[in-house]
Design a protein around this motif. Structure first.
Motif, mmCIF file in Angstrom:
data_model
loop_
_atom_site.group_PDB
_atom_site.id
_atom_site.type_symbol
_atom_site.label_atom_id
_atom_site.label_comp_id
_atom_site.label_asym_id
_atom_site.label_seq_id
_atom_site.Cartn_x
_atom_site.Cartn_y
_atom_site.Cartn_z
ATOM 1 N N UNK A 94 3.224 9.448 38.859
ATOM 2 C CA UNK A 94 4.303 9.853 39.762
ATOM 3 C C UNK A 94 5.127 10.972 39.136
ATOM 4 N N UNK A 95 5.464 10.826 37.855
ATOM 5 C CA UNK A 95 6.226 11.870 37.173
ATOM 6 C C UNK A 95 5.458 13.185 37.160
ATOM 7 N N UNK A 96 4.167 13.109 36.884
ATOM 8 C CA UNK A 96 3.339 14.314 36.849
ATOM 9 C C UNK A 96 3.351 15.028 38.192
ATOM 10 N N UNK A 97 3.162 14.283 39.272
ATOM 11 C CA UNK A 97 3.090 14.896 40.599
ATOM 12 C C UNK A 97 4.433 15.467 41.034
ATOM 13 N N UNK A 98 5.505 14.713 40.780
ATOM 14 C CA UNK A 98 6.821 15.180 41.216
ATOM 15 C C UNK A 98 7.313 16.352 40.363
ATOM 16 N N UNK A 99 7.239 16.205 39.045
ATOM 17 C CA UNK A 99 7.649 17.303 38.177
ATOM 18 C C UNK A 99 6.703 18.486 38.304
ATOM 19 N N UNK A 100 5.417 18.204 38.535
ATOM 20 C CA UNK A 100 4.435 19.271 38.684
ATOM 21 C C UNK A 100 4.608 20.092 39.939
ATOM 22 N N UNK A 101 5.367 19.565 40.894
ATOM 23 C CA UNK A 101 5.631 20.342 42.093
ATOM 24 C C UNK A 101 6.416 21.612 41.771
ATOM 25 N N UNK A 102 7.216 21.567 40.686
ATOM 26 C CA UNK A 102 7.991 22.759 40.317
ATOM 27 C C UNK A 102 7.106 23.916 39.847
ATOM 28 N N UNK A 103 6.172 23.710 38.875
ATOM 29 C CA UNK A 103 5.305 24.841 38.524
ATOM 30 C C UNK A 103 4.371 25.247 39.651
ATOM 31 N N UNK A 104 3.952 24.299 40.487
ATOM 32 C CA UNK A 104 3.170 24.689 41.653
ATOM 33 C C UNK A 104 3.973 25.652 42.531
ATOM 34 N N UNK A 105 5.252 25.337 42.713
ATOM 35 C CA UNK A 105 6.099 26.163 43.586
ATOM 36 C C UNK A 105 6.317 27.555 43.005
ATOM 37 N N UNK A 106 6.412 27.655 41.691
ATOM 38 C CA UNK A 106 6.664 28.955 41.064
ATOM 39 C C UNK A 106 5.380 29.678 40.683
ATOM 40 N N UNK A 107 4.409 28.965 40.126
ATOM 41 C CA UNK A 107 3.247 29.619 39.517
ATOM 42 C C UNK A 107 2.126 29.926 40.493
ATOM 43 N N UNK A 108 1.962 29.062 41.505
ATOM 44 C CA UNK A 108 0.787 29.187 42.369
ATOM 45 C C UNK A 108 0.733 30.536 43.075
#
Length: 399
Positions: A11-25
């Motif tokens: 859960x932490x990975x998916x929620x926190x990972x949404x931030x680099x997805x939003x910026x990096x993708x």
């Protein structure tokens, strides 16, 4: 409340990972977006800086709301809004529309990331345990960050930049379903008074006048600032100045994220042996050395791919060490206001990044110098705040 450790890390990975997805993708798509809407680099970079500003400011509301009503309903609302905004961004007919949808996306992202940090504070009273849990989640974030830019490059090259946002919509909706069906509420004692204006002001004042909060909030802002400079400028430096393809740029971002993961792993090993305070001293050393070598090489005229990348790898190892410590540190003294503390620290972080973004938009001249200069400034700040403030603070256990 007992939570399966593996599920918590997921859960932490998916929620926190949404931030680099939003910026990096969408970073490999940024030059294409600029050309598609026939606009300037500074205008295109607003899609990043406006999103980050909304991300930080929104948490001032999301934090108290989650302290009152719980993490789960805020997560569901935020992820739903995120999916909607991603679809809107994919269909944007003009740059102004894209910036507007990115602003909404930042508001929604604030709910996901703030709740991820707060639920760790809900589950762990000991600051070392919460830091290690966050470090594991941030290692997972690093994995998602590794694939973000390469995936964005492939989507942009074969389907168009709009499909980077289509992917974000699908990903956020999948996380929403997982939260809806699998995650129980982690907030043990809702604060029924947390949304009253007087209580809000009292809570914020208590946090903002606490020296521990500022020590770790400034450390978090400084280390993220260096990453933000790289995110906002690297696609133009590597794709325009060094003439690399979007695919090659995606591979570069993959390698950069791998260095961040190594930093989070090193953070956990350090925490087994030394205190959080000594851990941030090590992180500060990596940040200062990496950023100083980068600016020195650029000033001396060494602007090849490896002259820029290798020093930044060193900085990112420090980032992987400092982020878990800083994110845990800002919430440590506030067990009953973890959401508000996380929100305020994020606001400090993105305000700093927003100001850096305004400067960077004007300073970008086609050369790597503004990027190296910005990262060097942030490296000095990391060392200053890590060695001069955070290293002198002993985090209290919750009472």
């Amino acid at each position: 409340m007992a939570v399966n450790p593996a599920f918590l890390i997921l859960i932490l990975t998916l929620l926190l990972g949404l931030q680099p997805f939003t910026t990096d993708l969408y970073l490999p798509a940024l030059p294409y977006i600029t050309a598609s809407f026939d606009t300037t680099v500074a205008h295109a970079q607003l899609t990043l800086s406006v999103m980050l500003l909304a991300f930080g400011a929104s948490q001032l509301i999301w934090g108290p709301v989650s302290d009152r009503y719980g993490r789960r309903p805020v997560l569901l609302a935020g992820l739903g809004l995120y999916a909607l905004s991603a679809i809107g961004a994919a269909l944007a007919p003009a740059m102004e529309w894209l910036i507007g949808w990115r602003l909404i996306q930042g508001i929604a992202l604030g709910a996901a990331v703030m709740c991820a940090r707060a639920l760790v504070r809900d589950l762990f009273d000991d600051p070392v345990q919460s830091t290690r849990a966050l470090s594991r989640g941030l290692s997972g974030l690093g994995v998602l960050a590794c694939i973000s830019a390469p995936l964005g490059a492939l989507l942009t090259a074969y389907l168009g930049w709009q499909f980077t946002f289509v992917f974000l919509a699908a990903f956020s909706f999948a996380v929403l379903l997982l939260i809806a069906f699998r995650l129980e509420e982690t907030l043990r004692e809702p604060r029924t008074q947390s949304l009253r204006p007087g209580r809000l002001v009292h809570t914020w004042a208590g946090i903002l006048t606490h020296h521990t909060f500022w020590s770790y909030a400034l450390l978090q802002a400084a280390t993220y600032g260096g990453l933000y400079v790289f995110l906002a400028s690297s696609s133009f430096v590597f794709m325009d100045y060094l003439s690399l393809s979007a695919t090659h740029y995606g591979i570069i971002m993959f390698s950069m994220s791998a260095s961040y993961i190594s930093g989070t792993l090193l953070c956990r090993r350090l925490l087994l042996r030394v205190s959080i305070q000594r851990t941030v001293v090590v992180g500060g050393a990596f940040a200062l050395v990496g950023s100083s070598v980068m600016i020195l090489l650029v000033v001396l005229g060494f602007t090849s791919l490896w002259a820029l990348l290798l020093p930044f790898y060193v900085f990112m190892i420090g980032h992987g060490i400092n982020q878990p410590c800083a994110q845990s540190g800002v919430m440590g003294p506030f067990p009953h206001a973890a959401g508000a503390a996380s929100a305020l620290s994020s606001l400090v972080m993105v305000l700093g990044s927003f100001l850096i973004g305004l400067w960077l938009g004007q300073a970008m001249d086609g050369s790597p110098l503004p990027m190296a200069l910005g990262i060097w400034f942030c490296g000095i700040a990391v060392a200053l705040f890590g060695w001069g403030f955070a290293a002198r603070i002993r985090l209290p256990a919750a009472t």
